[in-house]
Design an enzyme around this catalytic site. Structure first.
Site: not given
Length: 521
Positions: A40, A72, A137, A140, A173, A199-200, A440
């Site tokens: 995209q 997009n 993220t 956006k 993300g 994306v990244s 615990c």
């Protein structure tokens, strides 16, 4: 164009912070070489002329790899380029108008973040849904909602019928450390994700080809923390059979002496270490997250006990959780006092988003907090229950389904479920409620069982629960036990004795097990 493969969906980002000074077309081609299955082109700032020019270059590349290119938002750009379709958001051109302009064969995807939006998009003829935002993220700025794996699963369940032919991808993300968990935990019984949009993780990568190849491999393989359980298709639902298998788990602990890595508060560290030793484990009390990268490789399990909540502590939990998830080491989460303060409630949300927990163990108030029920705890105590037995069992089952893990809820009667099998356990003794850290160290006990029995985590948790609570019953009957002060050493003794007896073949103590399958009408 062949049938669309949504497995690894690349969404571009041309901003300097992500792309740097590299050429977008070259980055996309490298990603295609690495195995990206759908692209995209997303650019919210360039003028139309530049968008068309760049899109044409991208389309020439994607066609070479027989991969669809979507634009997009901008239907006009898609028409000018003649690419395969568009992706539109809730604030963009409506789906019906886009379909009229692009034609019936165009691929049209829609961003959704709620059940209502998803159902509407399915009814309007979307080919696929971009479900999110999964995690926070920076790519956006108009993100309406962070829905996580739980919200994604709700949407998938809701569109199982109306959207049975509509494909779905998760976006927001997602990277190499979260991808497998997203696919695993978001999966609903009736509908699963068809892929992930990134994306990244690719565009910002030093080597986009390598990054894409690694991500695609992750898409195609089960997460390390779930591999053994998924491979075991012979899990028993019989109460009797499960109890009969408990000694095998306990013997395995005795023979392997698994590591129990406890990140816990100072109040119970000594108690937890002694309990781990008594049941056959090897304890380490290590609250510094940087150590987890090494400790997670030793074949043990991690216990995150949220007894003390600080920003530094949460960061350490996060690092340890990531490390164990990566290695496939089981993690037990004990959300101590999770509903007591706003800080603790926020910490619970942060940790649930940070990674996968194989077992969540808590009292009723804590489990309700994790599920999202509004509850005010008084410190670490659960408070008086107003729920029926069936309501408690349903809560535990539903949380296990949502998180796709095992949930143990302690109380006068304990409830344990993996979402498919749910049991009530009526063992234990009231003195457990009179000593600090009894819940615990139950987490510690369960952790060593999980470390050696990953193929059936419910059985492992049940083994830990029965070992611990029947030992408490035996200890309470000893002549030297006069109250809470003398009960603690007696409990440690009897945990050791049950481990030793079981390893020697004496399992008569299990005749005291009070386990019943819960039947839901």
């Amino acid at each position: 164009m062949t049938k669309v493969d949504y497995s690894l969906y690349l969404v571009t980002d041309s901003t300097p912070a992500i792309l740097g000074d590299r050429d977008l077309v070259e980055v996309v081609e490298a990603a295609l070489e690495g195995g990206v299955t759908l692209v995209q082109y997303r650019d919210k700032v360039s003028d139309t002329g530049l968008l068309v020019s760049t899109a044409r270059k991208l389309h020439a590349i994607t066609r070479k790899y027989n991969v669809p290119l979507l634009i997009n938002d901008r239907v006009d750009v898609a028409l000018a380029v003649g690419c395969e379709g568009v992706h539109i958001g809730q604030d963009d051109l409506d789906l019906s108008a886009a379909r009229k302009l692009l034609g019936k064969d165009a691929i049209i995807g829609v961003t959704v973040s709620s059940i209502e939006e998803a159902v509407a998009a399915c009814n309007d003829g979307a080919d696929y849904l971009g479900v999110g935002t999964m995690f926070a993220t920076g790519t956006k700025t108009n993100t309406k909602d962070i829905i996580g794996t739980a919200g994604t699963k709700e949407i998938l369940s809701a569109i199982a019928e109306v959207g049975k032919d509509v494909r779905t991808v998760s976006i927001g993300g997602i990277n190499a450390s979260t991808l497998q968990r997203v696919l695993y935990q978001s999966s609903a019984p009736s509908k699963s994700l068809d892929g992930v949009a990134v994306v990244s993780a690719i565009v910002a990568a030093t080597d986009p080809k390598k990054a894409a190849a690694e991500l695609l491999d992750l898409v195609k393989t089960p997460p390390p923390f779930a591999a053994a359980s998924l491979a075991n298709t012979a899990k028993s639902s019989s109460t009797l059979e499960l109890i009969q298998q408990v000694p095998s788990v306990i013997k395995e602990v005795g023979s392997k002496t698994p590591l129990s890595h406890n990140m816990t508060n100072l109040v119970v560290q000594n108690f937890a270490a002694n309990v781990a030793l008594a049941v056959g484990g090897s304890p380490i009390m290590a609250n510094y997250g940087e150590e987890a990268a090494d400790l997670s490789k030793l074949g043990g399990a991690l216990v995150i006990n949220m007894g003390t909540v600080t920003p530094e502590g949460l960061l350490n939990y996060y690092k340890a959780l990531k490390a164990y998830n990566l290695q496939g080491g089981p993690v037990v989460f004990d959300p101590v006092g999770g509903g007591a303060t706003a800080v603790r409630k926020a910490a619970v949300k942060t940790l649930l988003a940070a990674g996968y927990f194989d077992v969540i163990k808590g009292n009723e108030g804590e489990i309700k907090t994790i599920f999202g029920t509004v509850v005010q705890q008084r410190g670490v105590d659960s408070g008086a229950s107003t729920s029926t037995a069936l309501e408690k069992a349903t809560l535990v089952r539903d949380l296990a389904v949502r998180e796709r893990n095992v949930v143990v809820m302690t109380g006068a009667v304990d409830y344990i479920s993996d979402g498919e099998r749910t049991f009530a356990v009526s063992n234990g003794h009231e003195l457990l409620g009179r000593i600090t850290g009894s819940g615990c160290v139950l987490g510690t006990t369960i952790s060593v069982m999980l470390a050696v029995w990953k193929g059936d985590k419910l059985l492992a948790a049940l083994a830990g629960l029965l070992h611990y609570e029947i030992a408490a019953e035996v200890a309470s009957k000893r002549d030297d036990v006069k109250g809470p002060g003398t009960f603690v050493p007696a409990l440690i003794d009897e945990l050791y004795n049950l481990q030793k007896r079981t390893s020697e073949g004496d399992v008569k103590w299990l005749e005291s097990a009070k386990v019943e399958a819960v039947k839901f009408s």
